[in-house]
Design a protein around this motif. Structure first.
Motif, PDB file in Angstrom:
ATOM      1  N   UNK A  24       0.824  -1.206   0.000  1.00  0.00           N
ATOM      2  CA  UNK A  24       0.000   0.000   0.000  1.00  0.00           C
ATOM      3  C   UNK A  24       0.858   1.257   0.000  1.00  0.00           C
ATOM      4  N   UNK A  25       1.962   1.208   0.766  1.00  0.00           N
ATOM      5  CA  UNK A  25       2.849   2.371   0.791  1.00  0.00           C
ATOM      6  C   UNK A  25       3.500   2.578  -0.574  1.00  0.00           C
ATOM      7  N   UNK A  26       3.746   1.479  -1.309  1.00  0.00           N
ATOM      8  CA  UNK A  26       4.301   1.616  -2.655  1.00  0.00           C
ATOM      9  C   UNK A  26       3.322   2.374  -3.548  1.00  0.00           C
ATOM     10  N   UNK A  27       2.030   2.078  -3.392  1.00  0.00           N
ATOM     11  CA  UNK A  27       1.021   2.806  -4.161  1.00  0.00           C
ATOM     12  C   UNK A  27       1.060   4.293  -3.854  1.00  0.00           C
ATOM     13  N   UNK A  28       1.127   4.626  -2.561  1.00  0.00           N
ATOM     14  CA  UNK A  28       1.185   6.037  -2.161  1.00  0.00           C
ATOM     15  C   UNK A  28       2.424   6.714  -2.728  1.00  0.00           C
ATOM     16  N   UNK A  29       3.537   5.970  -2.727  1.00  0.00           N
ATOM     17  CA  UNK A  29       4.778   6.520  -3.249  1.00  0.00           C
ATOM     18  C   UNK A  29       4.673   6.814  -4.738  1.00  0.00           C
ATOM     19  N   UNK A  30       3.953   5.929  -5.449  1.00  0.00           N
ATOM     20  CA  UNK A  30       3.760   6.149  -6.890  1.00  0.00           C
ATOM     21  C   UNK A  30       3.015   7.451  -7.158  1.00  0.00           C
ATOM     22  N   UNK A  31       1.910   7.648  -6.433  1.00  0.00           N
ATOM     23  CA  UNK A  31       1.170   8.895  -6.637  1.00  0.00           C
ATOM     24  C   UNK A  31       2.075  10.080  -6.388  1.00  0.00           C
ATOM     25  N   UNK A  32       2.809   9.968  -5.277  1.00  0.00           N
ATOM     26  CA  UNK A  32       3.645  11.094  -4.911  1.00  0.00           C
ATOM     27  C   UNK A  32       4.705  11.341  -5.974  1.00  0.00           C
ATOM     28  N   UNK A  33       5.251  10.238  -6.514  1.00  0.00           N
ATOM     29  CA  UNK A  33       6.279  10.365  -7.534  1.00  0.00           C
ATOM     30  C   UNK A  33       5.777  11.062  -8.780  1.00  0.00           C
ATOM     31  N   UNK A  34       4.638  10.616  -9.300  1.00  0.00           N
ATOM     32  CA  UNK A  34       4.217  11.167 -10.584  1.00  0.00           C
ATOM     33  C   UNK A  34       3.573  12.540 -10.461  1.00  0.00           C
ATOM     34  N   UNK A  35       2.890  12.803  -9.356  1.00  0.00           N
ATOM     35  CA  UNK A  35       2.120  14.046  -9.291  1.00  0.00           C
ATOM     36  C   UNK A  35       2.493  14.944  -8.126  1.00  0.00           C
ATOM     37  N   UNK A  36       3.354  14.493  -7.211  1.00  0.00           N
ATOM     38  CA  UNK A  36       3.606  15.214  -5.953  1.00  0.00           C
ATOM     39  C   UNK A  36       2.318  15.369  -5.174  1.00  0.00           C
ATOM     40  N   UNK A  37       1.541  14.302  -5.185  1.00  0.00           N
ATOM     41  CA  UNK A  37       0.232  14.329  -4.549  1.00  0.00           C
ATOM     42  C   UNK A  37       0.238  13.352  -3.387  1.00  0.00           C
TER      43      UNK A  37
END
Lengths: 295, 399
Positions: A24-37
């Motif tokens: 789940x944290x990997x998913x959050x990291x992905x969002x943050x990576x692509x959008x800074x969200x």
């Protein structure tokens, strides 16, 4: 002092729990990576997937694992739609703050709708293998927990392979690292960012189905997940997938070990203690790179 | 960045001459001595006095005590969102965790009254001081990071407080709740409501006054500089970290006063409601809806949202749908009017009156950047190039 076998049991349970946290944290990291969200609604989608698995099981009797074939594509599409229709329309100058509020409002809507449609009653899936388990070096492991861990591990490995060894993964990593440079190389960064968001939400679908196997679910459960997950990505360093995985495993195991001595609620505070300690002494997180500095 | 250029076209070209004209017009008026400098403020003062009169006479006009309780709830929301706006409006740091400070203030007051038998209002202010003391280490950790991490910490604060206050039942009463004795034992119910209505109104006035003073001070200037561009503010010598911490503590203290007053009024506390993320979200929603840059923005938002909440409670009962409504409303505000209804309404008015431009305006860094990009002429081009590269690093640090 608890006995050695009890400690070992806790370590095993901690690893199994940590696997789910890591996915789940990997998913959050992905969002943050692509959008800074920072996607507050991540855990709300997690609970939504769990509810869908429970509902499908109650109505048709199918194994909850089969719902993955529906929820994963569905959530992927929802993620792409959310990125394209909602998040890209926010002003770039205030994107980070406003996206938090926007995803927060999505979480509220999901929680409210779940409560309205399925009521606030606590739900649990009863499977014929729910009580199955086996002994492993003196520790008792429930089969469902192992299945959940297996799903999380498989999904993480799949994600890793996709990111490292496919053309799309390369484009995605390029977009995360330097958007303008990726554009110069001919990568359609908007589309790639949308797919990245979809992938992140797909991890919530996998995680939710795994969660539904052995947990009692209710609409407001997502608040109990978002706090620890947020703590994990901050401790790991925002934007770092390996950092998030290591932090997830460590904190998951710590929580599980603390449960031996303390009650479940007190053990959960370990995440927040770690969060505040990290911010006070190492605000960029323990494994974060250049990206994490400014957040 | 492509979205940036799609934003509404700046009025840079048109506004410069207009502002000069208005400046010259103002000059001639002053020289003629026809209108004194405070003339422009008269209508504003009149509106303010009228609103104050309505607020103060509301209890005597209300048909039943129920209306007064609605009024108290709205005033409570107004104090909370104004307190939130000390951080959110001045510095642009959005905290979703201010519900935690309100809960701490409520429980602090309640526990001080029941355990140490302090007089109720001494307990209220003692609790506010204690909460301010708690806010120092919290702010110390939370304000070291910007943007996303700050919001995460603020959410974590509420979740951790909820865990603690639910689990530590020997001290806080846990999920059974905490009963706070009434501060005026001999008072009838209607009179009790009426008294607290005026107490909340006084607290609101105090919060608004402090906000107004900060808004016009050098301190407030520094805070607004942080909101627009923290790196630049720092490089110009603003002690950004101290400023942020001070305003965070002030905000926490006012939030705690509102929570404590609520505890004395309502008399029954439950951790689930006191430490709820939802109450923090309501504060954000109200302030954003009204407009965070305006003194009365949060109050206006509180009137709209507070009335809608009370209305839906009566109409639809306690279904989870109020979450959906709050979520949708927050989403709409964030997507379509992040500056709030006051700027949206004034923009609409200005379109009819065409007199919106004054010589001195408050503009955001983003607007300034766009306006500079639009200007031409050799000096300006060099200037815009410089600011272009500057804004490049600026957005780099923000994104």
């Amino acid at each position: 002092m608890p006995s050695a076998s009890l400690v070992f049991q806790s370590v095993v349970l901690g690893v199994l729990l940590g696997g789910l946290y890591a996915l789940l944290a990997a998913g959050l990291t992905l969002y943050f990576g692509v959008m800074r969200v920072v996607m507050i609604a991540h855990s709300a989608f997690l609970i939504l997937a769990a509810y869908l698995a429970w509902y499908a099981h109650r109505e048709t009797g199918v194994d909850p694992l089969l719902t993955l074939f529906v929820t994963v594509p569905l959530f992927f599409a929802a993620g792409v739609a959310m990125q394209r229709l909602l998040l890209t329309r926010l002003r770039p100058a205030t994107l980070t703050m406003m996206s938090v509020l926007l995803t927060f409002s999505v979480a509220l809507v999901i929680e409210g709708l779940l409560g309205y449609v399925f009521s606030g009653t606590q739900r649990r899936i009863r499977l014929d293998y729910s009580s199955a388990g086996f002994e492993f070096l003196g520790a008792r492991i429930a089969a469902v927990k192992l299945i959940a861990f297996g799903m999380a591990a498989l999904a993480l490995l799949g994600l890793y392979a996709l990111m490292k060894h496919s053309r799309f993964g390369q484009a995605l990593r390029a977009t995360i690292q330097h958007r303008e440079a990726a554009q110069l190389l001919g990568i359609d960064t908007d589309r790639v960012a949308g797919y990245g968001f979809g992938l992140g939400l797909a991890t919530a679908a996998v995680g939710g189905t795994a969660l539904a196997l052995d947990t009692t679910i209710y609409p407001s459960l997502h608040w109990h997940w978002i706090g620890p997950l947020m703590a994990i990505i901050v401790v790991g360093g925002l934007g770092s997938v390996p950092g998030a995985a290591i932090a997830a495993m460590t904190l998951g195991m710590l929580q599980s070990l603390l449960q031996l001595e303390l009650s479940t609620t007190w053990a959960q505070t370990v995440f927040y203690v770690a969060l505040f300690a990290t911010l006070a002494f190492r605000p960029q997180g323990f494994f974060g790179g250049r990206l994490a500095q400014r957040f | 960045m492509p979205r940036d250029s799609e934003a509404p076209l700046p009025a840079g070209e048109a506004s410069l001459p207009a502002s000069e004209v208005s400046l010259r017009a103002g000059g001639t008026q002053l020289r003629a001595g026809e209108t004194p400098f405070w003339a422009g403020r008269l209508p504003r003062l009149g509106i303010l006095l009228a609103v104050v009169a309505v607020v103060l006479s509301f209890p005597s006009m209300a048909p039943s005590p129920y209306e007064i309780t609605v009024g108290i709830a709205i005033l409570n929301y107004a104090v909370l969102s104004t307190s939130w706006n000390f951080v959110g409006g001045f510095t642009g740091y959005i905290s979703l965790g201010h519900g935690g400070f309100a809960g701490l203030g409520a429980y602090g007051t309640g526990l001080l009254v029941t355990k140490t038998e302090l007089p109720p209002f001494a307990a209220l202010f003692t609790a506010a001081v204690l909460v301010a003391a708690v806010a120092v280490p919290v702010g110390y950790a939370a304000l070291r990071v910007r943007g996303a991490s700050f919001v995460i910490v603020s959410i974590a604060l509420v979740l951790i407080l909820l865990l603690v206050f639910q689990s530590w039942s020997s001290f806080t009463g846990g999920s059974r709740g905490l009963v706070v004795p009434r501060p005026f034992p001999g008072m009838l119910r209607a009179e009790h409501h009426r008294t607290f209505y005026f107490l909340f109104a006084a607290l609101l006035a105090a919060a608004l006054l402090v906000w107004w003073i900060i808004d016009r001070s050098r301190f407030g200037m520094g805070l607004k500089a942080i909101r627009e561009d923290e790196d630049k503010a720092q490089s110009l010598g603003t002690p950004t970290y101290t400023y942020k911490l001070v305003v965070f503590v002030v905000s926490a203290a006012f939030t705690s006063l509102a929570g404590g007053l609520y505890a004395l009024w309502f008399g029954d506390l439950d951790p689930v409601f006191q430490f709820s993320i939802l109450s923090g979200a309501y504060m954000v929603l109200m302030a954003l809806l009204g407009g965070v840059r305006h003194l009365y923005g949060p109050v206006l938002g509180a009137v709209i949202v507070g009335y809608a909440l009370e209305y839906s409670k009566v109409e639809f009962g306690d279904t989870p749908l109020h979450l959906v409504v709050a979520g949708l409303l927050l989403g709409v505000v964030v997507m379509f009017m992040p500056d709030g209804v006051i700027p949206a309404a004034t923009a609409l008015l200005d379109r009819f009156r065409k007199t919106g431009e004054t010589s001195i305006r408050e503009v955001t860094a983003a607007e300034l950047r766009e306006r500079r990009g639009q200007r031409n002429g050799t000096e300006e081009v060099r200037d815009s190039e410089r600011s272009g590269s500057g804004s490049g690093t600026g957005t780099g640090s923000q994104t």
